[in-house]
Motif scaffolding. Structure first.
Motif, PDB file in Angstrom:
ATOM      1  N   CYS A 243     -27.286 -43.074 -24.076  1.00 46.03           N
ATOM      2  CA  CYS A 243     -28.574 -42.727 -24.688  1.00 46.03           C
ATOM      3  C   CYS A 243     -28.737 -43.447 -26.024  1.00 46.03           C
TER       4      CYS A 243
ATOM      5  N   TRP B 122     -26.593 -37.655 -22.923  1.00 47.58           N
ATOM      6  CA  TRP B 122     -27.733 -36.909 -23.447  1.00 47.58           C
ATOM      7  C   TRP B 122     -27.281 -35.766 -24.353  1.00 47.58           C
TER       8      TRP B 122
ATOM      9  N   HIS C  88     -35.931 -30.052 -20.520  1.00 53.22           N
ATOM     10  CA  HIS C  88     -35.737 -31.442 -20.093  1.00 53.22           C
ATOM     11  C   HIS C  88     -35.333 -31.499 -18.627  1.00 53.22           C
TER      12      HIS C  88
ATOM     13  N   ASP D 156     -33.530 -40.340 -23.440  1.00 59.33           N
ATOM     14  CA  ASP D 156     -32.617 -39.891 -22.397  1.00 59.33           C
ATOM     15  C   ASP D 156     -32.135 -41.095 -21.586  1.00 59.33           C
TER      16      ASP D 156
END
Length: 567
Positions: free
Chosen positions: A379, A318, A456, A343
């Motif tokens: 990702c 990520w 996040h 993600d």
């Protein structure tokens, strides 16, 4: 070990006419787009569900809409509406009153599935042109009748809910005409009720329709594109999936024609002025709380699909995906029209959704491990560049250099092709999952680069604390200063009250971690209670002052829109 077979019993036939399902079902009545088997298997594995749980549709909403709603509009007012627009453009039946009182918010859908509508219009009116709208607004203002505007009905924030009954104006029935096309200025003026596909077709076919020298595009493609209106885009400050290059709707709207309770006006379509705060900007995102948008003048762009470049990469993690997207956004070599990073949890689901799961598992998983591209860490980044030939090629080339420097593996343009094929179809899967008791919903926020990681992580922590819950996230609208985060959560749940509590907790966590209240879904009545805390009472008081000026009797979309008339 032999895996159990999966044979979901998706509902394929069109919803019964007059049913609740015909109101909340996404998209075209006879169209469906079911989840792939690989995605269902992933849900079973991650959520602890048995394959058999996808064989028993429940609360499908196929019952007929109740026919005993109490009348909420005096017959005198109904007659007045008929005198203005004609009897054929006025509806008082229960089905129409419920249909045009609901959007696509999950709490509305869950309520309709249980046969318990959340609201009903007093009367539904289909204006034919601006003059009809003016006469209706003047009448409702004088009589203190609430007035709600319905465009395409794709609001996910309770934006079209007539919280206090009254008149609902349906704009897409008649008010969908082209008013002006100006190739010299590269602008187009359309009525607010025109739907996305019709708007885009006008521009794509400009040489044949207007004897234009070039084909054009509006550049605005929200996921609701096929079933949302230009007016809805403007009213909610929407952002299309190619906004990183073309701009959000805020950037695209040059002028507006608005009918308010105190009068009708048009804002000039100058490319720029220095005449103080712009009234044109004040009405962008006002969500029908100040007046009715009847027409808009927008920027348009040359359509050059032959120059398009598509690319996709797998990055180790990520942090590398964020770094790649930030460097591309700040590189000053031009922006891709599509740029999207997923993600780790969304990446695994995307590989199944795009039909790549089997290919990776069979041919390349060992290679991915050797390159450090591990499941639930890797990702996906997808991109598309548009514009002039050299411009589009340079963006793809520079993006490639950035991604490869961060350890990415090139996947060709195939994942982007698959994403493009399904980007307007994916919402159809929501109804399939809801039928099986698996709730899926989204919340989105705008973030600066320095807050992205904490927002996040913090939001995922709250969502994942709920048992049997998936939380997927992507960023898909990019700026040099930041991006958005789009959270998709899935969990076994069918109760409306339970969902509302869960949703409220997520919204509060987004704000607590430093995200905005909304990036492109708007505010509606859903987010209204958070507006004072998010913007601060001084800023919201400015909006309330504008509300009192344009709408002194509070008839325009009352009941909590933008939080302007909450206690």
């Amino acid at each position: 070990m032999h895996e159990p077979s999966i044979d979901p019993r998706w509902l394929t036939p069109p919803p019964p006419q007059g049913s609740y399902r015909s109101i909340f079902k996404w998209g075209a009545p006879g169209r469906s787009y079911h989840p792939r088997t690989g995605l269902v298997r992933l849900l079973c594995d991650r959520m602890g569900l048995s394959p058999q749980s996808f064989s028993n549709p429940q609360n499908t909403g196929e019952a007929a809409v109740r026919r005993d709603l109490p009348a909420k509009m005096d017959v005198v007012h109904v007659s007045a509406m008929a005198d203005i627009v004609g009897k054929e453009n006025v509806q008082c039946d229960d089905y129409a009153r419920i249909r045009y009182a609901h959007g696509q918010a999950v709490e509305e859908i869950l309520a309709l599935r249980h046969g318990r509508p959340t609201a009903a219009a007093g009367v539904v009116v289909h204006p034919r042109h601006r003059e009809d709208v003016q006469t209706i607004v003047v009448y409702c203002h004088a009589q203190h009748i609430p007035l709600t505007v319905y465009g395409g009905g794709s609001s996910v924030t309770l934006g079209v809910t007539p919280a206090r009954g009254g008149v609902t104006l349906v704009m897409q029935t008649h008010m969908r005409r082209l008013l002006a096309f100006n190739e010299t200025n590269r602008t187009v003026t359309v009525e607010s009720g025109i739907l996305g596909p019709a708007y885009e077709a006008l521009l794509n076919d400009a040489p044949a329709r207007f004897r234009a020298r070039h084909r054009y595009t509006g550049g605005h493609f929200p996921q609701s594109f096929e079933f949302s209106t230009v007016g809805g885009w403007v009213a909610t400050l929407g952002a299309g999936q190619q906004s990183s290059y073309y701009g959000d709707i805020y950037d695209l709207v040059l002028g507006q024609e608005v009918v308010t309770p105190i009068g009708t006006f048009s804002t000039a379509d100058y490319p720029a002025t220095a005449t103080g705060p712009k009234v044109n900007d004040i009405f962008k995102g006002s969500e029908g709380a100040f007046g009715v948008l009847t027409a808009a003048t927008l920027k348009i762009f040359r359509l050059k699909p032959e120059n398009r470049r598509r690319f996709a990469y797998l990055l180790p993690g990520w942090s590398q995906a964020i770094a790649a997207a930030r460097e591309i956004s700040q590189g000053e070599f031009g922006m891709p029209s599509v740029l999207r990073i997923s993600d780790p949890e969304e990446t695994e689901a995307a590989l199944q959704l795009y039909g790549l799961g089997g290919r990776i598992g069979e041919y390349a998983e060992r290679l991915l491990h050797l390159k450090g591209l591990l499941p639930m860490k890797r990702c996906l980044l997808i991109g598309q560049s548009d514009g002039g030939r050299h411009f589009a090629r340079n963006i793809a080339r520079q993006s490639s250099r950035i991604c490869r420097r961060l350890g990415a593996l090139w996947l060709s343009g195939y994942p982007v092709d698959r994403w493009s094929h399904g980007r307007f179809l994916d919402p159809y899967m929501r109804d399939d999952l809801h039928d099986m008791g698996v709730l899926i919903d989204t919340l989105e926020t705008a973030v600066t680069w320095d807050r992205l990681t904490q927002v996040h992580a913090g939001v995922r922590e709250l969502i994942k604390a709920r048992p049997q819950t998936l939380c997927m996230c992507h960023a898909s609208h990019f700026y040099p200063q930041g991006t958005n985060l789009y959270f998709i959560f899935m969990t076994p749940m069918t109760g409306v009250d339970q969902f509302r509590m869960f949703q409220a907790d997520i919204i509060s966590r987004i704000l607590a971690c430093g995200g905005s209240l909304s990036h492109h879904h708007g505010v509606g009545k859903l987010m209204g209670p958070w507006m004072d805390g998010h913007l601060g009472s001084d800023q919201v008081d400015v909006l309330r002052a504008l509300k009192r000026h344009f709408d002194p009797h509070n008839i325009m979309n009352p009941g909590g829109t933008l939080g302007l008339d909450l206690p």
